[in-house]
Design a protein around this motif. Sequence first.
Motif, PDB file in Angstrom:
ATOM      1  N   VAL A  14       0.832  -1.203   0.000  1.00 55.46           N
ATOM      2  CA  VAL A  14       0.000   0.000   0.000  1.00 55.46           C
ATOM      3  C   VAL A  14       0.869   1.256   0.000  1.00 55.46           C
ATOM      4  O   VAL A  14       0.411   2.326  -0.400  1.00 55.46           O
ATOM      5  N   GLU A  15       2.123   1.102   0.431  1.00 58.07           N
ATOM      6  CA  GLU A  15       3.048   2.223   0.385  1.00 58.07           C
ATOM      7  C   GLU A  15       4.465   1.674   0.307  1.00 58.07           C
ATOM      8  O   GLU A  15       4.817   0.748   1.023  1.00 58.07           O
ATOM      9  N   ARG A  16       5.251   2.258  -0.603  1.00 57.79           N
ATOM     10  CA  ARG A  16       6.640   1.829  -0.807  1.00 57.79           C
ATOM     11  C   ARG A  16       7.546   3.047  -0.779  1.00 57.79           C
ATOM     12  O   ARG A  16       7.253   4.073  -1.379  1.00 57.79           O
ATOM     13  N   TRP A  17       8.667   2.887  -0.069  1.00 62.26           N
ATOM     14  CA  TRP A  17       9.747   3.870  -0.085  1.00 62.26           C
ATOM     15  C   TRP A  17      10.935   3.153  -0.704  1.00 62.26           C
ATOM     16  O   TRP A  17      11.343   2.087  -0.237  1.00 62.26           O
ATOM     17  N   GLU A  18      11.484   3.714  -1.779  1.00 59.47           N
ATOM     18  CA  GLU A  18      12.571   3.036  -2.487  1.00 59.47           C
ATOM     19  C   GLU A  18      13.694   4.013  -2.803  1.00 59.47           C
ATOM     20  O   GLU A  18      13.447   5.142  -3.229  1.00 59.47           O
ATOM     21  N   GLN A  19      14.904   3.542  -2.580  1.00 59.48           N
ATOM     22  CA  GLN A  19      16.092   4.287  -2.966  1.00 59.48           C
ATOM     23  C   GLN A  19      17.008   3.325  -3.702  1.00 59.48           C
ATOM     24  O   GLN A  19      17.181   2.189  -3.284  1.00 59.48           O
ATOM     25  N   TRP A  20      17.550   3.802  -4.821  1.00 59.41           N
ATOM     26  CA  TRP A  20      18.518   2.987  -5.557  1.00 59.41           C
ATOM     27  C   TRP A  20      19.576   3.897  -6.140  1.00 59.41           C
ATOM     28  O   TRP A  20      19.392   5.102  -6.262  1.00 59.41           O
ATOM     29  N   ASP A  21      20.682   3.301  -6.495  1.00 63.50           N
ATOM     30  CA  ASP A  21      21.871   4.050  -6.901  1.00 63.50           C
ATOM     31  C   ASP A  21      21.782   4.510  -8.354  1.00 63.50           C
ATOM     32  O   ASP A  21      22.465   3.996  -9.235  1.00 63.50           O
ATOM     33  N   GLN A  22      20.930   5.507  -8.587  1.00 62.55           N
ATOM     34  CA  GLN A  22      20.757   6.053  -9.934  1.00 62.55           C
ATOM     35  C   GLN A  22      22.050   6.693 -10.438  1.00 62.55           C
ATOM     36  O   GLN A  22      22.422   6.523 -11.600  1.00 62.55           O
ATOM     37  N   MET A  23      22.732   7.435  -9.569  1.00 65.87           N
ATOM     38  CA  MET A  23      23.973   8.100  -9.975  1.00 65.87           C
ATOM     39  C   MET A  23      25.040   7.075 -10.362  1.00 65.87           C
ATOM     40  O   MET A  23      25.728   7.248 -11.377  1.00 65.87           O
ATOM     41  N   GLY A  24      25.174   6.005  -9.588  1.00 62.70           N
ATOM     42  CA  GLY A  24      26.141   4.968  -9.924  1.00 62.70           C
ATOM     43  C   GLY A  24      25.840   4.317 -11.277  1.00 62.70           C
ATOM     44  O   GLY A  24      26.743   4.056 -12.063  1.00 62.70           O
ATOM     45  N   MET A  25      24.556   4.102 -11.548  1.00 60.95           N
ATOM     46  CA  MET A  25      24.165   3.525 -12.838  1.00 60.95           C
ATOM     47  C   MET A  25      24.549   4.486 -13.969  1.00 60.95           C
ATOM     48  O   MET A  25      25.141   4.077 -14.968  1.00 60.95           O
ATOM     49  N   LEU A  26      24.235   5.768 -13.816  1.00 65.91           N
ATOM     50  CA  LEU A  26      24.549   6.752 -14.848  1.00 65.91           C
ATOM     51  C   LEU A  26      26.053   6.916 -15.025  1.00 65.91           C
ATOM     52  O   LEU A  26      26.536   7.111 -16.153  1.00 65.91           O
ATOM     53  N   GLN A  27      26.809   6.819 -13.945  1.00 66.90           N
ATOM     54  CA  GLN A  27      28.266   6.893 -14.044  1.00 66.90           C
ATOM     55  C   GLN A  27      28.820   5.710 -14.849  1.00 66.90           C
ATOM     56  O   GLN A  27      29.722   5.870 -15.669  1.00 66.90           O
ATOM     57  N   GLN A  28      28.264   4.529 -14.618  1.00 66.54           N
ATOM     58  CA  GLN A  28      28.708   3.345 -15.367  1.00 66.54           C
ATOM     59  C   GLN A  28      28.412   3.503 -16.859  1.00 66.54           C
ATOM     60  O   GLN A  28      29.131   2.950 -17.697  1.00 66.54           O
ATOM     61  N   LEU A  29      27.356   4.238 -17.182  1.00 66.83           N
ATOM     62  CA  LEU A  29      27.016   4.475 -18.589  1.00 66.83           C
ATOM     63  C   LEU A  29      27.838   5.610 -19.204  1.00 66.83           C
ATOM     64  O   LEU A  29      27.830   5.806 -20.416  1.00 66.83           O
ATOM     65  N   GLY A  30      28.527   6.372 -18.346  1.00 71.12           N
ATOM     66  CA  GLY A  30      29.335   7.476 -18.831  1.00 71.12           C
ATOM     67  C   GLY A  30      28.527   8.696 -19.232  1.00 71.12           C
ATOM     68  O   GLY A  30      29.006   9.536 -19.989  1.00 71.12           O
ATOM     69  N   VAL A  31      27.312   8.823 -18.700  1.00 68.86           N
ATOM     70  CA  VAL A  31      26.469   9.967 -19.065  1.00 68.86           C
ATOM     71  C   VAL A  31      26.497  11.086 -18.024  1.00 68.86           C
ATOM     72  O   VAL A  31      25.925  12.148 -18.250  1.00 68.86           O
ATOM     73  N   VAL A  32      27.156  10.835 -16.893  1.00 69.82           N
ATOM     74  CA  VAL A  32      27.359  11.908 -15.896  1.00 69.82           C
ATOM     75  C   VAL A  32      28.805  11.898 -15.458  1.00 69.82           C
ATOM     76  O   VAL A  32      29.508  10.944 -15.601  1.00 69.82           O
TER      77      VAL A  32
END
Length: 135
Positions: free
Chosen positions: A117-135
């Motif tokens: 009924v309610e979810r709080w989620e955090q994930w490593d978006q910056m780490g993913m983007l760094q691996q892609l070389g876009v940040v």
Amino acid sequence: MTLAITDYERVWIEGLNQGTVSGADEAFAATGIIHIAGAPSPNLSVSEFKKLVQGLLTAFPDLHLTVDDQIVSGDKVATRWTAVGTHTGPLGDNAPTGQPVKFEGLILDRVVDGRVVERWEQWDQMGMLQQLGVV
């Protein structure tokens, strides 16, 4: 030893690993709210959440999630997960890079009658983007 995970999370993860968000209809209450750090809106409906995750599956069609840990206490469920995939589809304005990625996240769910009924989620978006070389 096999990790025992909740039924709703198993349905959700199995669907994601098959490239679909259809498991959300079984895993989440229709009126569920999802809070994701860094999302365009801080309080997503289930349909908005499905659209956001579908974008991720489009960018990473081979995305595979694994539940690393899960703890249940009363109506709360904490889950630690890892995802791996290859960036072969568009991700927002970013063209496919062909790069493999690995990133992790944490979830805290409030569950009623076997559905989130309610979810709080955090994930490593910056780490993913760094691996892609876009940040």
